[in-house]
Design a protein around this motif. Structure first.
Motif, PDB file in Angstrom:
ATOM      1  N   ASP A 115      11.474   6.519  -2.690  1.00 38.29           N
ATOM      2  CA  ASP A 115      11.361   5.645  -3.858  1.00 38.29           C
ATOM      3  C   ASP A 115      11.458   4.177  -3.463  1.00 38.29           C
ATOM      4  N   ASP A 116      12.409   3.846  -2.592  1.00 31.84           N
ATOM      5  CA  ASP A 116      12.563   2.448  -2.169  1.00 31.84           C
ATOM      6  C   ASP A 116      11.317   1.963  -1.437  1.00 31.84           C
ATOM      7  N   TRP A 117      10.776   2.794  -0.569  1.00 31.37           N
ATOM      8  CA  TRP A 117       9.581   2.422   0.180  1.00 31.37           C
ATOM      9  C   TRP A 117       8.389   2.272  -0.775  1.00 31.37           C
ATOM     10  N   ALA A 118       8.278   3.184  -1.734  1.00 32.45           N
ATOM     11  CA  ALA A 118       7.186   3.121  -2.705  1.00 32.45           C
ATOM     12  C   ALA A 118       7.284   1.857  -3.555  1.00 32.45           C
ATOM     13  N   GLN A 119       8.493   1.521  -4.006  1.00 31.98           N
ATOM     14  CA  GLN A 119       8.686   0.304  -4.803  1.00 31.98           C
ATOM     15  C   GLN A 119       8.307  -0.935  -4.010  1.00 31.98           C
ATOM     16  N   THR A 120       8.650  -0.936  -2.732  1.00 37.27           N
ATOM     17  CA  THR A 120       8.330  -2.086  -1.890  1.00 37.27           C
ATOM     18  C   THR A 120       6.826  -2.230  -1.708  1.00 37.27           C
ATOM     19  N   LEU A 121       6.145  -1.125  -1.390  1.00 39.46           N
ATOM     20  CA  LEU A 121       4.693  -1.182  -1.236  1.00 39.46           C
ATOM     21  C   LEU A 121       4.018  -1.624  -2.525  1.00 39.46           C
ATOM     22  N   GLY A 122       4.511  -1.127  -3.653  1.00 31.67           N
ATOM     23  CA  GLY A 122       3.934  -1.510  -4.928  1.00 31.67           C
ATOM     24  C   GLY A 122       4.155  -2.979  -5.251  1.00 31.67           C
ATOM     25  N   ALA A 123       5.373  -3.469  -5.008  1.00 37.19           N
ATOM     26  CA  ALA A 123       5.694  -4.855  -5.313  1.00 37.19           C
ATOM     27  C   ALA A 123       4.921  -5.814  -4.419  1.00 37.19           C
ATOM     28  N   VAL A 124       4.807  -5.472  -3.150  1.00 39.60           N
ATOM     29  CA  VAL A 124       4.035  -6.319  -2.242  1.00 39.60           C
ATOM     30  C   VAL A 124       2.569  -6.327  -2.643  1.00 39.60           C
ATOM     31  N   GLY A 125       2.046  -5.150  -3.003  1.00 41.83           N
ATOM     32  CA  GLY A 125       0.659  -5.082  -3.432  1.00 41.83           C
ATOM     33  C   GLY A 125       0.378  -5.950  -4.641  1.00 41.83           C
ATOM     34  N   SER A 126       1.336  -5.995  -5.577  1.00 38.03           N
ATOM     35  CA  SER A 126       1.176  -6.829  -6.774  1.00 38.03           C
ATOM     36  C   SER A 126       1.184  -8.312  -6.449  1.00 38.03           C
ATOM     37  N   ALA A 127       1.843  -8.678  -5.349  1.00 33.74           N
ATOM     38  CA  ALA A 127       1.916 -10.087  -4.954  1.00 33.74           C
ATOM     39  C   ALA A 127       0.720 -10.524  -4.116  1.00 33.74           C
ATOM     40  N   LEU A 128      -0.078  -9.557  -3.644  1.00 36.40           N
ATOM     41  CA  LEU A 128      -1.274  -9.865  -2.862  1.00 36.40           C
ATOM     42  C   LEU A 128      -2.490 -10.015  -3.776  1.00 36.40           C
ATOM     43  N   ARG A 129      -3.465 -10.790  -3.331  1.00 36.64           N
ATOM     44  CA  ARG A 129      -4.757 -10.822  -4.017  1.00 36.64           C
ATOM     45  C   ARG A 129      -5.523  -9.539  -3.686  1.00 36.64           C
ATOM     46  N   PRO A 130      -6.456  -9.135  -4.522  1.00 35.20           N
ATOM     47  CA  PRO A 130      -7.313  -8.007  -4.135  1.00 35.20           C
ATOM     48  C   PRO A 130      -7.997  -8.305  -2.799  1.00 35.20           C
ATOM     49  N   GLY A 131      -7.895  -7.368  -1.876  1.00 36.71           N
ATOM     50  CA  GLY A 131      -8.436  -7.590  -0.541  1.00 36.71           C
ATOM     51  C   GLY A 131      -7.458  -8.253   0.406  1.00 36.71           C
TER      52      GLY A 131
END
Length: 242
Positions: A115-131
């Motif tokens: 869960d912690d790893w998934a939350q981190t990947l999700g949060a980082v993805g939201s902070a990145l631009r598409p691509g």
């Protein structure tokens, strides 16, 4: 809660001395160049070594870390004023539209639960631009680094500016794969104080990491060796797909 090695004020001040020159960070600066990243997030930035180096090359940089003591050290460094510092974990990141996020050292391995790893990947993805890209390293489980740690029983003694003589002793306390725990004990000669820090890392296989990235809408572009530690670590270069 971050480990004492990052969050205890006395340990944060001596962290860089025991961590060494961090020549490995040169390859991450090179990757930022390779990926033409103008806005970079240093996730788990610690005492700010990478963030400051990236900013020195004219990039916009955001450094985020849950340990206030480490951030205090980071903010005291030359060039730190050009970095945006955030106290918190990855879930505290705003939607920055960043070109690149990086996790160096052991950062990717401190997330022990799925869960912690998934939350981190999700949060980082939201902070990145598409691509946008995510780059991080993780130790290869098959190399069994903990065996080397357990065999290295000699203390390390350094003269640290502002702290005096400091002795560090490392002890592996548990191996319950995929988790490995260890304790660092620091003794300060100036007053005899002893401060301990307990840490646990999760050793994920390449297949496990790739599966988790795919599940969170990242495409793995490449998996490389760490230039300074060939055969010991995976360096993942992934791209946000949506």
């Amino acid at each position: 809660m971050p480990d004492a090695i990052f969050s205890h004020p006395r340990l944060a001040v001596v962290y860089d001395a025991f961590d060494g020159k961090r020549d490995d960070l040169d390859s991450y600066v090179g990757l930022a160049d390779e990926l033409a990243a103008g806005l970079v997030i240093d996730v788990g930035c610690g005492t700010g070594n990478l963030a400051v180096r990236l900013a020195a090359n004219g990039r916009r940089v955001v450094g985020i870390d849950p340990a206030e003591a480490s951030l205090a050290v980071a903010k005291s460094k030359d060039g730190a004023g050009t970095v945006t510092w955030i106290h918190g974990n990855a879930t505290a990141l705003p939607q920055l539209g960043a070109d690149l996020a990086m996790m160096t050292g052991n950062v990717a391995q401190v997330f022990l639960s799925d869960d912690d790893w998934a939350q981190t990947l999700g949060a980082v993805g939201s902070a990145l631009r598409p691509g946008g890209h995510l780059v991080f390293e993780t130790r290869r489980p098959e190399r069994r680094a903990w065996l080397e740690w357990a065999a290295d029983t000699e203390p390390v003694i350094l003269e640290v500016p502002g702290a005096g003589t400091v002795e560090r002793h490392l002890q592996v306390t548990a191996v319950d794969l995929p988790l490995v725990s260890f304790r660092c004990t620091y003794r300060f000669a100036s007053d005899g104080a002893v401060v301990t820090s307990d840490s646990t890392l999760r050793f994920r296989s390449r297949a496990e990491v790739e599966s988790s990235l795919a599940a969170h809408d990242y495409r793995v572009l490449d998996v490389r060796d760490a230039p300074d530690r060939p055969g010991r670590e995976f360096v993942f270069i992934a791209q946000r797909m949506v």
